[in-house]
Design an enzyme around this catalytic site. Structure first.
Site, short mmCIF file in Angstrom:
data_model
loop_
_atom_site.label_atom_id
_atom_site.label_comp_id
_atom_site.label_asym_id
_atom_site.label_seq_id
_atom_site.Cartn_x
_atom_site.Cartn_y
_atom_site.Cartn_z
CB THR A 28 -2.39 -3.36 1.90
OG1 THR A 28 -3.29 -3.08 2.96
CG2 THR A 28 -3.03 -4.35 0.94
CB SER A 30 4.02 -9.08 -1.80
OG SER A 30 4.78 -8.05 -2.37
CB THR A 31 6.79 -5.48 1.19
OG1 THR A 31 7.03 -5.48 -0.21
CG2 THR A 31 8.12 -5.38 1.92
CG ASP A 81 1.84 -0.01 3.52
OD1 ASP A 81 2.01 -1.12 3.00
OD2 ASP A 81 0.93 0.77 3.19
CG ASP A 84 3.02 0.52 -5.65
OD1 ASP A 84 3.14 -0.71 -5.68
OD2 ASP A 84 2.02 1.10 -5.20
CE LYS A 94 1.41 2.98 1.15
NZ LYS A 94 1.60 1.56 0.74
N GLY A 96 -0.63 0.33 -5.48
CA GLY A 96 -0.61 -0.75 -6.46
C GLY A 96 -1.61 -1.84 -6.11
CD GLU A 103 -1.77 0.97 1.24
OE1 GLU A 103 -1.49 -0.23 1.13
OE2 GLU A 103 -1.51 1.80 0.37
CE LYS A 121 8.17 -2.47 -5.26
NZ LYS A 121 7.35 -2.77 -4.11
C1 5RP Z 1 -0.99 -1.40 -1.66
C2 5RP Z 1 0.30 -0.69 -1.62
C3 5RP Z 1 1.54 -1.52 -1.46
O1 5RP Z 1 2.25 -1.06 -0.38
C4 5RP Z 1 2.37 -1.39 -2.69
O2 5RP Z 1 1.56 -1.73 -3.82
C5 5RP Z 1 3.60 -2.29 -2.64
O3 5RP Z 1 3.22 -3.61 -2.70
P1 5RP Z 1 4.27 -4.80 -2.65
O4 5RP Z 1 4.84 -4.82 -1.29
O5 5RP Z 1 3.44 -6.02 -2.98
O6 5RP Z 1 5.30 -4.53 -3.72
O7 5RP Z 1 0.41 0.51 -1.68
O8 5RP Z 1 -2.05 -0.51 -1.90
#
Ligand code: 5RP
Length: 220
Positions: A28, A30-31, A81, A84, A94, A96, A103, A121
């Site tokens: 989950t 943006s990545t 996945d 953060d 993780k 965020g 997850e 990161k």
């Molecule tokens: C969601 C997560 C995401 O993997 C983490 O927050 C990174 O997000 P992004 O790819 O948007 O930087 O753990 O619960």
């Protein structure tokens, strides 16, 4: 190169870890969203996916990718996945996006965990990013006191946020995480905690890091 371009590049690279004719776990954020869009280009090669959040399930289904309930599947070949934060031992923070519990469940089932992130990161010592902890709502105050007393740091309730499981998130600021496995176990032992955002006892196997010079691969 922008952060989004680096996320796009690692998402493309992650396609190499997709095992054909199997079920893939999908994270989950943006990545992970860049990865879902990339996965759509080879959706005919996989049986389908298990999603780590409602948002991810909706995005996968929007691409016409079959989403399985975890209880329907025998195995997940690979979980892909974001994170953060990561240290160089591939321990992660993780959550965020608040999806940490699902997850962690999907990561636990998967044979391999490939983490995809941009280079910002990777840190020497984790904790600059507040550590998310999912809690049963009635236990929030108790858990906050226990964390302050037993772990340190300052927990805050994430405002206007409910997880897919109907719970709250505490974000713990001010931690310096030098022994991620022990801290993960200790926080999970507090009554009322569903899970915490440290992925150390089951960290990543591979970290694909987007850099301006291309994708750096850490681990195997
Ligand atoms: C969601 C997560 C995401 O993997 C983490 O927050 C990174 O997000 P992004 O790819 O948007 O930087 O753990 O619960």
């Amino acid at each position: 190169m922008t952060q989004d371009e680096m996320k796009f590049a690692v998402a493309q690279e992650a396609l190499k870890y997709v095992v054909k004719d199997t079920i893939i776990g999908v994270g989950t954020g943006s990545t992970a969203n860049f990865f879902i869009d990339a996965l759509a280009t080879m959706k005919g090669d996989i049986k389908g996916c298990v999603a780590s959040s409602v948002a991810t399930a909706e995005r996968l289904e929007g691409h016409g990718i079959k989403v399985f309930d975890l209880n329907e599947v025998e195995a997940i070949s690979v979980y892909i996945d974001g994170a953060d934060e990561s240290d160089d031992g591939l321990n992660l923070i993780k959550g965020g996006g608040g999806a940490l519990t699902r997850e962690k469940i999907v990561a636990a089932v998967a044979d391999k965990f490939v983490c995809i992130a941009d280079e910002s990161k990777l840190v020497k010592v984790m904790g600059n990013f507040p550590l998310p902890v999912e809690v049963i709502p009635m236990a929030a105050n108790y858990v906050m006191h226990q964390i302050t007393r037993r772990i340190g740091g300052t927990p805050f309730i994430r405002e206007n946020f409910t997880t897919d499981n109907g719970n709250l998130i505490l974000d713990v600021e001010g931690l310096k995480i030098t022994d991620a496995k022990t801290m993960e176990t200790e926080i999970d032992s507090i009554i009322g905690v569903v899970t915490n955002g440290l992925f150390a006892n089951r960290g990543a196997n591979v970290l694909l890091l987007g850099t301006p010079n291309g994708v750096k691969v850490v681990g195997t």
